[in-house]
Design an enzyme around this catalytic site. Structure first.
Site, PDB file in Angstrom:
ATOM      1  N   HIS A 109      -8.917  94.892  24.139  1.00  0.00           N
ATOM      2  CA  HIS A 109      -7.560  95.305  23.745  1.00  0.00           C
ATOM      3  C   HIS A 109      -6.732  94.186  23.127  1.00  0.00           C
ATOM      4  O   HIS A 109      -5.638  94.429  22.629  1.00  0.00           O
ATOM      5  CB  HIS A 109      -6.814  95.875  24.966  1.00  0.00           C
ATOM      6  CG  HIS A 109      -7.370  97.167  25.462  1.00  0.00           C
ATOM      7  ND1 HIS A 109      -8.572  97.262  26.132  1.00  0.00           N
ATOM      8  CD2 HIS A 109      -6.892  98.427  25.383  1.00  0.00           C
ATOM      9  CE1 HIS A 109      -8.797  98.522  26.451  1.00  0.00           C
ATOM     10  NE2 HIS A 109      -7.799  99.254  26.010  1.00  0.00           N
ATOM     11  N   ARG A 118      -4.168  91.800  22.097  1.00  0.00           N
ATOM     12  CA  ARG A 118      -2.747  91.585  22.405  1.00  0.00           C
ATOM     13  C   ARG A 118      -2.076  92.825  22.987  1.00  0.00           C
ATOM     14  O   ARG A 118      -0.900  92.772  23.364  1.00  0.00           O
ATOM     15  CB  ARG A 118      -1.992  91.200  21.128  1.00  0.00           C
ATOM     16  CG  ARG A 118      -2.424  89.917  20.485  1.00  0.00           C
ATOM     17  CD  ARG A 118      -1.908  89.813  19.059  1.00  0.00           C
ATOM     18  NE  ARG A 118      -0.472  89.885  18.975  1.00  0.00           N
ATOM     19  CZ  ARG A 118       0.332  88.821  18.952  1.00  0.00           C
ATOM     20  NH1 ARG A 118      -0.185  87.609  18.997  1.00  0.00           N
ATOM     21  NH2 ARG A 118       1.633  88.951  18.866  1.00  0.00           N
ATOM     22  N   GLY A 124      -3.143  95.135  25.551  1.00  0.00           N
ATOM     23  CA  GLY A 124      -3.657  95.751  26.770  1.00  0.00           C
ATOM     24  C   GLY A 124      -2.604  96.499  27.564  1.00  0.00           C
ATOM     25  O   GLY A 124      -2.821  97.621  28.018  1.00  0.00           O
ATOM     26  N   ILE A 125      -1.443  95.870  27.757  1.00  0.00           N
ATOM     27  CA  ILE A 125      -0.368  96.526  28.513  1.00  0.00           C
ATOM     28  C   ILE A 125       0.125  97.755  27.758  1.00  0.00           C
ATOM     29  O   ILE A 125       0.271  98.841  28.328  1.00  0.00           O
ATOM     30  CB  ILE A 125       0.784  95.541  28.776  1.00  0.00           C
ATOM     31  CG1 ILE A 125       0.321  94.378  29.673  1.00  0.00           C
ATOM     32  CG2 ILE A 125       1.968  96.262  29.410  1.00  0.00           C
ATOM     33  CD1 ILE A 125      -0.088  94.789  31.068  1.00  0.00           C
ATOM     34  N   LYS A 153     -22.693 120.701  -2.813  1.00  0.00           N
ATOM     35  CA  LYS A 153     -24.117 120.892  -2.530  1.00  0.00           C
ATOM     36  C   LYS A 153     -24.376 122.396  -2.589  1.00  0.00           C
ATOM     37  O   LYS A 153     -23.846 123.167  -1.785  1.00  0.00           O
ATOM     38  CB  LYS A 153     -24.496 120.340  -1.158  1.00  0.00           C
ATOM     39  CG  LYS A 153     -25.996 120.457  -0.901  1.00  0.00           C
ATOM     40  CD  LYS A 153     -26.378 120.177   0.535  1.00  0.00           C
ATOM     41  CE  LYS A 153     -27.873 120.433   0.697  1.00  0.00           C
ATOM     42  NZ  LYS A 153     -28.272 120.519   2.127  1.00  0.00           N
ATOM     43  N   ASN A 164     -30.069 115.676   8.581  1.00  0.00           N
ATOM     44  CA  ASN A 164     -29.118 116.169   9.569  1.00  0.00           C
ATOM     45  C   ASN A 164     -29.809 116.507  10.894  1.00  0.00           C
ATOM     46  O   ASN A 164     -29.563 115.872  11.907  1.00  0.00           O
ATOM     47  CB  ASN A 164     -28.377 117.397   9.045  1.00  0.00           C
ATOM     48  CG  ASN A 164     -27.324 117.891  10.027  1.00  0.00           C
ATOM     49  OD1 ASN A 164     -26.379 117.172  10.320  1.00  0.00           O
ATOM     50  ND2 ASN A 164     -27.476 119.083  10.563  1.00  0.00           N
TER      51      ASN A 164
END
Length: 642
Positions: free
Chosen positions: A317, A319, A321-322, A484, A593
């Site tokens: 995080h 700077r 985090g808080i 497509k 896919n």
């Protein structure tokens, strides 16, 4: 009894997740190496997404969402514990001493010199103006962390302090326990929230960034608080608290886990703080301290699933985090307990650090007698060009058949692809697996390839193609005319109709589409489609979704030899070895896919397909050795010792 969730890390992030999960009914354990030493205690508690001027759009959105949660979140913590976390929506001022390069004239958020000095007296005379960020604020980070610990304790979270986790015990893609300095602890699910120390347990690109800070106090003989706004300057911030203390921070030092305050660090902070708010030089110093922020290479956090199905990541995080504690708790609890993945998580997945550009050799650099070989000198590929648009990756992927939106998001990232095909009809109808698909991917980075899947006639395909072009425009790709083309009347074998495909292609080309037709491996049809103006041809390797691999090799080779437009092998590839083989034939790209989405670990398979596509392309360009009907020794026979 085994816990439902074991959280490694007892800072603000780990405790916030623990409280949220416990409130949802989970049995939770938190392991903490040193609660008082957590980085959360060493912060200033600014809630400043606007003042920070965060350049990343997803990160800014995440931070603002978290800031919006703060009033209710801190009120809930206070109701649970009776402790005040010190939330204060005081706004933040960003003073400047030089005329800014860019400023919105008349903006209510810009304060000129007169206004800013009236609003906050005591600023240095050199301050000529500044921005006012009224929605930003602060929280007393130490009070917040204590409230979180108390809330967790009162709710029945099992808290184990002074306990160090030494390793994850992993078997067959799952964590089966954690080795600690007191023994092995088991749980059903695990969360890594160890901040700057995360790299000690997993190979994550998180390293410590040291910050030094100090606290001064407004003398008692000053009756009212002279500073009531957070000041956010260049390389300095000043955070006043209601208890008359003022926090000054913070240095940013790349010194590993080197502890302690230094005279140079403290001197720098004091000089910058005094130059911004001069009267602070007369206030008594109360305390010095330092902490270690968890920094990632792009300064963004690492959230979400990991390489193990029962291990979730919540770290990096830096700077914020808080600030990000409440949103992190909500997102991670949703992911673990409700099995619900917010689309924003895709921007912070750990795989963003593990996918290299597909045109590189994707190997560790080898050591040679002359030193490290420059990979770009060995393999330099031209871009893939379709309808005048250039792409680096030669792997296209899809969005269908995944078990969850999150798995699709992670797989797209891991594949390194730049083109993703989307079934227009399934998006329009919000078919299962396609809800929220339009918002799930970053269409500023990925080129959408709408497809006409589900169309049995040329007329249907033409109508759906027009919808697809409008869908791309709605998502910000105004110049996207790609389609497509699929015309498939056969519901069992899903083989394309050659006549209907040619008819639809002719009409769509006239309407200005860049048509990428899906066809049987028919060299004559491929040539006719090229002649009517298609942008590519996309022959199948074997029936779609079958995973049978290359069953049409001879015909694909003929198509490649005669085509002057890109040839994209589409459908039937089931394994990376088959993907590499198709590229070795000289195909320009692959569309894969089902082989990714239906694998046991789609993100890992997506990365494997990316590697295979690169390896096959490199082998084709390098030119394989000639085939011989007889043996040929690797070592020459001349000059041998008799």
């Amino acid at each position: 009894m085994t816990s439902d969730v074991l959280i490694i890390g007892g800072g603000a992030i780990g405790l916030a997740i623990a409280v949220e999960l416990k409130l949802r009914g989970a049995k939770v354990t938190v392991l903490c190496r040193d609660f008082q030493g957590a980085a959360s205690h060493a912060a200033a508690g600014m809630l400043a997404p606007d003042a920070e001027q965060i350049p990343n759009a997803a990160m800014l959105d995440l931070c603002r969402r978290s800031r919006a949660l703060y009033p209710d979140w801190t009120r809930k913590l206070e109701d649970l514990t009776g402790l005040n976390p010190g939330y204060w929506p005081c706004g933040i001022l960003s003073p400047v001493t030089q005329e800014p390069k860019s400023k919105i004239d008349g903006s209510p958020y810009w304060l000129n010199q007169t206004a800013i000095h009236q609003y906050q007296p005591g600023l240095a005379p050199e301050v000529i103006g500044g921005w006012w960020h009224p929605e930003d604020g602060q929280v007393d980070n130490r009070a917040l962390v204590n409230a979180l610990w108390t809330a967790a304790e009162s709710l029945g979270v099992e808290l184990k302090d002074r306990l160090k986790v030494e390793a994850f015990l992993q078997q067959q893609g799952k964590v089966v326990g954690v080795q600690t300095n007191t023994g092995i602890i088991h749980a059903n699910h695990y969360v890594l929230a160890t901040g700057a120390w995360s790299n000690e347990l997993l190979p994550l690109p998180v390293r410590p960034r040291k910050g030094q800070m100090l606290r001064v106090r407004v003398p008692d003989f000053i009756p009212e608080l002279p500073l009531t706004r957070v000041l956010f300057g260049d390389n300095i911030y000043i955070v006043p608290r209601r208890n008359r203390s003022i926090i000054i921070g913070a240095t940013s030092e790349d010194v590993g886990f080197t502890p302690h305050n230094t005279p140079a660090g403290i001197q720098t902070l004091l000089a910058q703080a005094i130059s911004l708010y001069p009267q602070i030089q007369d206030y008594p110093i109360q305390e010095f301290w330092w902490g270690f922020r968890p920094l990632t290479p792009d300064e963004l956090p690492i959230f979400g699933t990991s390489h193990c199905e029962n291990l979730t990541l919540a770290t990096g995080h830096y700077r914020n985090g808080i600030l990000l504690a409440p949103i992190t708790a909500a997102l991670i609890a949703d992911l673990i307990w409700a099995e619900k993945s917010d689309p924003i998580l895709s921007h912070f997945h750990h795989s963003r650090f593990h996918t290299e550009p597909s045109t590189s050799m994707l190997t560790h650099s080898a050591n040679f007698s002359q030193g490290n070989l420059d990979r770009n000198r060995v393999f330099k590929d031209s871009p893939l060009v379709i309808a005048g648009k250039s792409f680096t990756s030669r792997l296209m992927t899809g969005t269908g058949k995944y078990r969850s939106i999150e798995e699709m998001q992670q797989s797209v990232v891991a594949s390194g692809c730049e083109i993703v095909t989307v079934a227009v009809r399934r998006v329009q109808t919000q078919a299962p697996g396609h809800e929220g698909l339009a918002e799930a991917l970053d269409w500023q980075k990925i080129w959408m390839l709408p497809n006409t899947a589900g169309c049995a006639t040329a007329e249907e395909a033409i109508r759906v193609a027009r919808l697809g072009r409008e869908m791309a425009k709605l998502l910000g790709q105004e110049d996207n005319n790609f389609i497509k083309l699929e015309v498939i009347p056969d519901p069992k074998y899903l083989l394309p109709d050659p006549i209907g495909t040619l008819q639809a292609a002719e009409q769509l080309v006239k309407e200005g589409f860049a048509v990428l037709p899906y066809i049987n491996a028919d060299p004559m049809l491929a040539k006719r489609l090229e002649e009517v103006g298609c942008a590519t041809v996309m022959p199948l390797a074997s029936p779609i979704g079958s995973g049978q691999g290359l069953k049409t090799t001879a015909n694909i080779q003929i198509i490649i030899e005669n085509a002057s437009i890109p040839v994209v092998v589409d459908a039937g590839i089931g394994a990376p070895s088959e993907a590499a083989q198709a590229m070795e034939l000289g195909a320009d790209a692959l569309l894969i896919n089902s082989a990714i989405a239906l694998s046991q670990n789609p993100p890992a398979m997506a990365e494997a397909m990316n590697l295979a596509a690169v390896a096959g392309r490199m082998a084709y360009l390098a030119g394989r050795m000639p085939l011989k009907a007889y043996a040929s020794p690797s070592s020459p026979l001349t000059g041998t010792i008799n």
